[in-house]
Design a protein around this motif. Structure first.
Motif, PDB file in Angstrom:
ATOM      1  N   PHE A  56      10.859  31.413  73.334  1.00 10.81           N
ATOM      2  CA  PHE A  56      10.943  31.564  74.782  1.00 10.81           C
ATOM      3  C   PHE A  56      12.094  32.487  75.131  1.00 10.81           C
ATOM      4  O   PHE A  56      13.040  32.623  74.352  1.00 10.81           O
ATOM      5  CB  PHE A  56      11.149  30.195  75.437  1.00 10.81           C
ATOM      6  N   TYR A  57      12.007  33.099  76.291  1.00 11.53           N
ATOM      7  CA  TYR A  57      13.094  33.973  76.711  1.00 11.53           C
ATOM      8  C   TYR A  57      13.283  33.884  78.214  1.00 11.53           C
ATOM      9  O   TYR A  57      12.403  33.448  78.945  1.00 11.53           O
ATOM     10  CB  TYR A  57      12.825  35.430  76.290  1.00 11.53           C
ATOM     11  N   ASP A  58      14.471  34.301  78.657  1.00 13.72           N
ATOM     12  CA  ASP A  58      14.790  34.276  80.084  1.00 13.72           C
ATOM     13  C   ASP A  58      14.580  35.639  80.733  1.00 13.72           C
ATOM     14  O   ASP A  58      14.055  35.733  81.833  1.00 13.72           O
ATOM     15  CB  ASP A  58      16.256  33.842  80.270  1.00 13.72           C
ATOM     16  N   ILE A  59      15.055  36.669  80.051  1.00 11.76           N
ATOM     17  CA  ILE A  59      14.887  38.018  80.594  1.00 11.76           C
ATOM     18  C   ILE A  59      14.447  38.950  79.473  1.00 11.76           C
ATOM     19  O   ILE A  59      14.728  38.687  78.300  1.00 11.76           O
ATOM     20  CB  ILE A  59      16.188  38.570  81.250  1.00 11.76           C
ATOM     21  N   ALA A  60      13.785  40.023  79.862  1.00 13.64           N
ATOM     22  CA  ALA A  60      13.271  40.947  78.845  1.00 13.64           C
ATOM     23  C   ALA A  60      13.531  42.392  79.237  1.00 13.64           C
ATOM     24  O   ALA A  60      13.515  42.733  80.425  1.00 13.64           O
ATOM     25  CB  ALA A  60      11.784  40.722  78.675  1.00 13.64           C
ATOM     26  N   PHE A  61      13.789  43.190  78.235  1.00 14.32           N
ATOM     27  CA  PHE A  61      14.076  44.603  78.483  1.00 14.32           C
ATOM     28  C   PHE A  61      13.377  45.455  77.440  1.00 14.32           C
ATOM     29  O   PHE A  61      13.126  45.024  76.331  1.00 14.32           O
ATOM     30  CB  PHE A  61      15.583  44.871  78.408  1.00 14.32           C
ATOM     31  N   LYS A  62      13.174  46.704  77.843  1.00 16.02           N
ATOM     32  CA  LYS A  62      12.546  47.653  76.934  1.00 16.02           C
ATOM     33  C   LYS A  62      13.609  48.615  76.407  1.00 16.02           C
ATOM     34  O   LYS A  62      14.336  49.238  77.179  1.00 16.02           O
ATOM     35  CB  LYS A  62      11.452  48.412  77.680  1.00 16.02           C
ATOM     36  N   VAL A  63      13.681  48.710  75.097  1.00 12.82           N
ATOM     37  CA  VAL A  63      14.651  49.602  74.451  1.00 12.82           C
ATOM     38  C   VAL A  63      13.868  50.632  73.646  1.00 12.82           C
ATOM     39  O   VAL A  63      12.927  50.284  72.938  1.00 12.82           O
ATOM     40  CB  VAL A  63      15.576  48.806  73.496  1.00 12.82           C
ATOM     41  N   MET A  64      14.259  51.893  73.745  1.00 16.06           N
ATOM     42  CA  MET A  64      13.524  52.948  73.040  1.00 16.06           C
ATOM     43  C   MET A  64      14.391  53.588  71.970  1.00 16.06           C
ATOM     44  O   MET A  64      15.570  53.858  72.211  1.00 16.06           O
ATOM     45  CB  MET A  64      13.153  54.005  74.080  1.00 16.06           C
ATOM     46  N   LEU A  65      13.824  53.817  70.805  1.00 17.88           N
ATOM     47  CA  LEU A  65      14.533  54.511  69.735  1.00 17.88           C
ATOM     48  C   LEU A  65      14.042  55.945  69.709  1.00 17.88           C
ATOM     49  O   LEU A  65      12.830  56.189  69.593  1.00 17.88           O
ATOM     50  CB  LEU A  65      14.247  53.851  68.390  1.00 17.88           C
ATOM     51  N   VAL A  66      14.960  56.893  69.833  1.00 17.97           N
ATOM     52  CA  VAL A  66      14.572  58.309  69.837  1.00 17.97           C
ATOM     53  C   VAL A  66      15.474  59.116  68.907  1.00 17.97           C
ATOM     54  O   VAL A  66      16.579  58.697  68.571  1.00 17.97           O
ATOM     55  CB  VAL A  66      14.580  58.922  71.270  1.00 17.97           C
ATOM     56  N   GLY A  67      14.984  60.284  68.531  1.00 15.21           N
ATOM     57  CA  GLY A  67      15.737  61.154  67.628  1.00 15.21           C
ATOM     58  C   GLY A  67      14.767  61.860  66.696  1.00 15.21           C
ATOM     59  O   GLY A  67      13.591  61.487  66.602  1.00 15.21           O
ATOM     60  N   ASP A  68      15.272  62.858  65.979  1.00 15.95           N
ATOM     61  CA  ASP A  68      14.435  63.651  65.077  1.00 15.95           C
ATOM     62  C   ASP A  68      13.678  62.794  64.056  1.00 15.95           C
ATOM     63  O   ASP A  68      14.124  61.691  63.710  1.00 15.95           O
ATOM     64  CB  ASP A  68      15.314  64.627  64.284  1.00 15.95           C
ATOM     65  N   SER A  69      12.617  63.352  63.548  1.00 15.61           N
ATOM     66  CA  SER A  69      11.865  62.678  62.498  1.00 15.61           C
ATOM     67  C   SER A  69      12.751  62.525  61.261  1.00 15.61           C
ATOM     68  O   SER A  69      13.444  63.470  60.874  1.00 15.61           O
ATOM     69  CB  SER A  69      10.623  63.509  62.148  1.00 15.61           C
ATOM     70  N   GLY A  70      12.741  61.340  60.693  1.00 12.62           N
ATOM     71  CA  GLY A  70      13.480  61.102  59.456  1.00 12.62           C
ATOM     72  C   GLY A  70      14.899  60.602  59.636  1.00 12.62           C
ATOM     73  O   GLY A  70      15.582  60.312  58.651  1.00 12.62           O
ATOM     74  N   VAL A  71      15.371  60.468  60.870  1.00 12.16           N
ATOM     75  CA  VAL A  71      16.752  60.007  61.067  1.00 12.16           C
ATOM     76  C   VAL A  71      16.917  58.511  60.759  1.00 12.16           C
ATOM     77  O   VAL A  71      18.030  58.040  60.558  1.00 12.16           O
ATOM     78  CB  VAL A  71      17.289  60.316  62.499  1.00 12.16           C
ATOM     79  N   GLY A  72      15.785  57.793  60.760  1.00 11.18           N
ATOM     80  CA  GLY A  72      15.853  56.372  60.383  1.00 11.18           C
ATOM     81  C   GLY A  72      15.579  55.398  61.517  1.00 11.18           C
ATOM     82  O   GLY A  72      16.014  54.243  61.453  1.00 11.18           O
ATOM     83  N   LYS A  73      14.806  55.797  62.513  1.00  8.32           N
ATOM     84  CA  LYS A  73      14.512  54.925  63.666  1.00  8.32           C
ATOM     85  C   LYS A  73      13.727  53.683  63.217  1.00  8.32           C
ATOM     86  O   LYS A  73      14.064  52.558  63.585  1.00  8.32           O
ATOM     87  CB  LYS A  73      13.724  55.712  64.731  1.00  8.32           C
ATOM     88  N   THR A  74      12.674  53.921  62.441  1.00  2.00           N
ATOM     89  CA  THR A  74      11.840  52.797  62.005  1.00  2.00           C
ATOM     90  C   THR A  74      12.643  51.853  61.116  1.00  2.00           C
ATOM     91  O   THR A  74      12.566  50.624  61.264  1.00  2.00           O
ATOM     92  CB  THR A  74      10.592  53.327  61.263  1.00  2.00           C
ATOM     93  N   CYS A  75      13.432  52.431  60.222  1.00  2.00           N
ATOM     94  CA  CYS A  75      14.250  51.592  59.320  1.00  2.00           C
ATOM     95  C   CYS A  75      15.262  50.771  60.111  1.00  2.00           C
ATOM     96  O   CYS A  75      15.538  49.625  59.759  1.00  2.00           O
ATOM     97  CB  CYS A  75      14.958  52.472  58.292  1.00  2.00           C
ATOM     98  N   LEU A  76      15.809  51.351  61.152  1.00  5.81           N
ATOM     99  CA  LEU A  76      16.783  50.628  61.979  1.00  5.81           C
ATOM    100  C   LEU A  76      16.116  49.423  62.623  1.00  5.81           C
ATOM    101  O   LEU A  76      16.657  48.315  62.655  1.00  5.81           O
ATOM    102  CB  LEU A  76      17.361  51.562  63.051  1.00  5.81           C
ATOM    103  N   LEU A  77      14.910  49.642  63.126  1.00  2.76           N
ATOM    104  CA  LEU A  77      14.172  48.563  63.783  1.00  2.76           C
ATOM    105  C   LEU A  77      13.801  47.465  62.777  1.00  2.76           C
ATOM    106  O   LEU A  77      13.950  46.280  63.059  1.00  2.76           O
ATOM    107  CB  LEU A  77      12.923  49.146  64.461  1.00  2.76           C
ATOM    108  N   VAL A  78      13.342  47.875  61.621  1.00  2.00           N
ATOM    109  CA  VAL A  78      12.949  46.905  60.593  1.00  2.00           C
ATOM    110  C   VAL A  78      14.176  46.110  60.118  1.00  2.00           C
ATOM    111  O   VAL A  78      14.111  44.900  59.938  1.00  2.00           O
ATOM    112  CB  VAL A  78      12.236  47.610  59.410  1.00  2.00           C
ATOM    113  N   ARG A  79      15.296  46.799  59.951  1.00  8.15           N
ATOM    114  CA  ARG A  79      16.526  46.116  59.539  1.00  8.15           C
ATOM    115  C   ARG A  79      16.936  45.078  60.589  1.00  8.15           C
ATOM    116  O   ARG A  79      17.292  43.953  60.278  1.00  8.15           O
ATOM    117  CB  ARG A  79      17.634  47.140  59.312  1.00  8.15           C
ATOM    118  N   PHE A  80      16.854  45.475  61.842  1.00 13.89           N
ATOM    119  CA  PHE A  80      17.243  44.573  62.928  1.00 13.89           C
ATOM    120  C   PHE A  80      16.282  43.395  63.039  1.00 13.89           C
ATOM    121  O   PHE A  80      16.687  42.243  63.162  1.00 13.89           O
ATOM    122  CB  PHE A  80      17.304  45.349  64.250  1.00 13.89           C
TER     123      PHE A  80
END
Ligand code: GTP
Ligand code: MG
Length: 252
Positions: A56-80
Motif C-alpha cells: 500500500f502507499y500514500d502518495i505516488a510520483f513518476k520518476v524518469m531516467l534519461v541519458g545516452d544509451s549505455g550510461v546504465g539507466k536500466t542497471c540503476l533501476l534494477v539495482r534499486f
C-alpha cells in the motif's frame, strides 16, 4: 491519509537487442498500458486486476531516467528495485519501460513509478511524450564515456523543453566503480551540476554506491513538496551533500 494499493512494478515492455530492427511493438504496448492512460499529475494505481502486490502507499510520483544509451539507466533501476547488478552483454532498452517501488519516507509510504527510457536517438520522439508527466528526472552520464558527459547539456535543453518547469532534477555520474576506465572526473560533474543548479552525485549500479540515496533524495523532495507543510523543510542539495558517499569509499 487513505492508503492505496500499489500495482506490481511490471515492465511495460521488455528489452531487445540494440541491433533489433524496431521497438515499435513494444512502444505501442507500453502506450496502451492502463498505468500510462491514468497518469496525469500524481500517479494513480493501475487496475486492481493487474495488481498482484500487497503493498500500500500514500502518495505516488513518476520518476524518469534519461541519458545516452549505455550510461546504465536500466542497471540503476534494477539495482534499486531488485538489489542486483545486470552484468554481461548490454541489451539496449526499446522504447520505454517502468517499475514501481514503494519507499517509506518519514513514516509515509511513497510509491515511485520509475520510467526507464531508451537512450537511443531513434526513440527520442517516443520518450518526449512522457516527460510532461514526470515529477522528477534522473539524468545520467557514464564516467567512462566522455561523449555521454558532453551530451548532458543537450539533455538539459530537452528536459527544459519537454518536462514540467518544477520537476525535480538530479545529475548522476554513473559507473563510478570503473576507476581504470574513468575519463570524466568527479569535479567536472560537480562543476557542471553547479552551473545548472542541480544536485549531483556519482553512482554505481555495480557496487550500489549512492543508488538508494539518489531515489531516496528524490522521494523525500517530492514528499515534502506534496505535503505543503511550511513547518516541514527539506533541502535537497543539502541532503545530497550530507549523505553522498564518494567512489572507492564505501561500496554499498
Ligand atoms: N562497471 C559498471 N558497468 C555498468 C554500470 N551500470 C551499467 N553498466 C554496464 O553498462 C552497460 C549498459 O547498461 P544499461 O543499464 O543497459 O544502459 P542504458 O542506459 O539502460 O542503455 P539504453 O537502454 O540503451 O538507453 C551494461 O553492459 C551494464 O552492465 C555500473 O555502475 N558500473
Ligand atoms: Mg536501458
Amino acid at each position: 491519509m487513505s492508503r492505496k494499493k500499489a500495482a506490481k512494478g511490471k515492465a511495460a515492455n521488455s528489452k531487445q537487442s540494440a541491433g533489433s530492427p524496431s521497438g515499435r511493438g513494444a512502444v505501442k504496448a507500453a502506450r496502451s498500458s492502463p498505468s500510462i492512460v491514468q497518469m496525469n499529475g500524481v500517479v494513480h494505481p493501475s487496475r486492481p486486476s493487474i495488481s498482484n502486490s500487497n503493498e500500500f502507499y500514500d502518495i505516488a510520483f513518476k520518476v524518469m531516467l534519461v541519458g545516452d544509451s549505455g550510461v546504465g539507466k536500466t542497471c540503476l533501476l534494477v539495482r534499486f528495485k531488485d538489489g542486483a547488478f545486470l552484468a554481461g552483454s548490454f541489451i539496449s532498452t526499446v522504447g520505454i519501460d517502468f517499475r514501481n517501488k514503494v519507499m517509506t519516507i518519514d513514516g509515509v509510504k511513497v510509491k515511485l513509478q520509475i520510467w526507464d527510457t531508451a537512450g537511443q536517438e531513434r526513440f527520442r520522439s517516443v520518450t518526449h511524450a512522457y516527460y510532461r508527466d514526470a515529477h522528477a528526472l534522473l539524468l545520467l552520464y557514464d564516467v567512462t564515456n566522455k561523449s555521454s558527459f558532453d551530451n548532458i547539456q543537450a539533455w538539459l535543453t530537452e528536459i527544459h523543453e519537454y518536462a514540467q518547469q518544477d520537476a525535480v532534477l538530479m545529475l548522476l555520474g554513473n559507473k563510478a566503480d570503473a576507476t581504470h576506465n574513468r575519463v570524466v572526473k568527479r569535479e567536472d560533474g560537480e562543476k557542471l551540476a553547479k552551473e545548472f543548479g542541480v544536485p549531483f552525485m556519482e553512482t554505481s549500479s555495480r557496487s550500489g554506491l549512492n543508488v538508494e540515496l539518489a531515489f531516496t533524495a528524490v522521494a523525500k523532495e517530492l514528499k515534502y513538496r506534496s505535503m505543503k507543510d511550511p513547518s516541514e523543510k527539506f533541502k535537497l542539495h543539502e541532503y545530497v551533500s550530507k549523505e553522498m558517499k564518494g567512489a572507492g569509499c564505501c561500496g554499498t
